[in-house]
Design a protein around this motif. Structure first.
Motif, short mmCIF file in Angstrom:
data_model
loop_
_atom_site.label_atom_id
_atom_site.label_comp_id
_atom_site.label_asym_id
_atom_site.label_seq_id
_atom_site.Cartn_x
_atom_site.Cartn_y
_atom_site.Cartn_z
N ARG A 202 3.49 4.93 4.70
CA ARG A 202 2.63 5.11 3.54
C ARG A 202 3.35 5.56 2.28
O ARG A 202 2.80 5.43 1.18
CB ARG A 202 1.52 6.11 3.88
CG ARG A 202 0.63 5.60 5.01
CD ARG A 202 -0.44 6.58 5.36
NE ARG A 202 0.08 7.50 6.38
CZ ARG A 202 -0.68 8.33 7.08
NH1 ARG A 202 -1.96 8.39 6.85
NH2 ARG A 202 -0.15 9.12 7.98
N LEU B 70 2.95 2.36 -7.54
CA LEU B 70 2.43 1.44 -6.54
C LEU B 70 2.99 0.09 -6.94
O LEU B 70 2.57 -0.49 -7.94
CB LEU B 70 0.91 1.43 -6.52
CG LEU B 70 0.27 0.53 -5.45
CD1 LEU B 70 0.70 0.97 -4.05
CD2 LEU B 70 -1.25 0.56 -5.57
N ALA C 71 -2.41 8.69 -7.82
CA ALA C 71 -1.61 8.79 -6.60
C ALA C 71 -2.37 9.57 -5.53
O ALA C 71 -2.36 9.20 -4.35
CB ALA C 71 -0.27 9.45 -6.89
N LYS D 148 0.81 -1.21 0.00
CA LYS D 148 0.00 0.00 0.00
C LYS D 148 0.85 1.27 0.00
O LYS D 148 0.32 2.35 -0.03
CB LYS D 148 -0.91 0.02 1.22
CG LYS D 148 -1.97 -1.04 1.21
CD LYS D 148 -3.15 -0.60 0.41
CE LYS D 148 -4.25 -1.64 0.56
NZ LYS D 148 -5.37 -1.37 -0.26
N ARG D 149 2.17 1.14 0.05
CA ARG D 149 3.03 2.32 0.08
C ARG D 149 3.17 2.90 -1.33
O ARG D 149 3.47 2.19 -2.28
CB ARG D 149 4.42 1.98 0.62
CG ARG D 149 4.44 1.91 2.11
CD ARG D 149 5.75 1.54 2.69
NE ARG D 149 6.89 2.20 2.07
CZ ARG D 149 8.13 1.98 2.42
NH1 ARG D 149 8.43 1.11 3.35
NH2 ARG D 149 9.12 2.61 1.82
N LEU D 150 2.96 4.18 -1.43
CA LEU D 150 3.16 4.89 -2.68
C LEU D 150 4.64 5.23 -2.79
O LEU D 150 5.24 5.73 -1.85
CB LEU D 150 2.34 6.18 -2.69
CG LEU D 150 2.53 7.09 -3.91
CD1 LEU D 150 1.94 6.42 -5.15
CD2 LEU D 150 1.90 8.44 -3.66
N THR D 151 5.24 4.93 -3.93
CA THR D 151 6.60 5.36 -4.18
C THR D 151 6.53 6.67 -4.95
O THR D 151 5.86 6.75 -5.98
CB THR D 151 7.38 4.30 -5.00
OG1 THR D 151 7.50 3.12 -4.22
CG2 THR D 151 8.77 4.81 -5.36
N LEU E 143 -5.02 7.31 -4.05
CA LEU E 143 -4.42 6.34 -3.14
C LEU E 143 -4.08 7.00 -1.81
O LEU E 143 -4.38 6.47 -0.74
CB LEU E 143 -3.18 5.71 -3.76
CG LEU E 143 -2.38 4.77 -2.85
CD1 LEU E 143 -3.22 3.56 -2.44
CD2 LEU E 143 -1.09 4.34 -3.53
#
Length: 111
Positions: free
Chosen positions: A48, A68, A78, A9-12, A81
């Protein structure tokens, strides 16, 4: 929630920095600056967001790219999210811009 779920679930957020932001000698310092800045950015919303700061040697590449996992996201995706994760992307971008300005300022003080 498992670690795998949290990581998934972490956005890069990949940020590309122009060497010129570090002055006329920026090309010789940008790699080191990006590596140090990435370590500092790791403290911003670590559950996150995963931050990647890279030199922007090719001006045709965007300044920011969102992912993602391996999937590239639009800024709108993004933002959606981040909203689901309880964050506002615009506010997060403001924080990252302020942090970058501070780090560049600190860099110039070391010269």
């Amino acid at each position: 929630m498992t670690q795998t779920t949290v990581t998934a679930k972490r956005l890069t957020i990949q940020i590309r920095l122009e060497p010129g932001c570090l002055g006329p000698d920026g090309k010789s310092h940008i790699e080191t600056f990006c590596a140090a800045a990435t370590r500092i950015f790791a403290a911003i919303e670590p559950e996150r967001v995963h931050w990647v700061l890279l030199p922007r040697h090719d001006k045709q590449l965007p300044e920011q790219t969102f992912f993602l996992g391996d999937r590239k996201l639009s800024e709108e995706q993004a933002a959606q999210l981040m909203s689901r994760l309880g964050l506002d992307l615009a506010t997060l971008q403001e924080r990252s811009d302020a942090m970058l300005a501070l780090l560049v300022e600190r860099y110039f003080k070391t010269l």
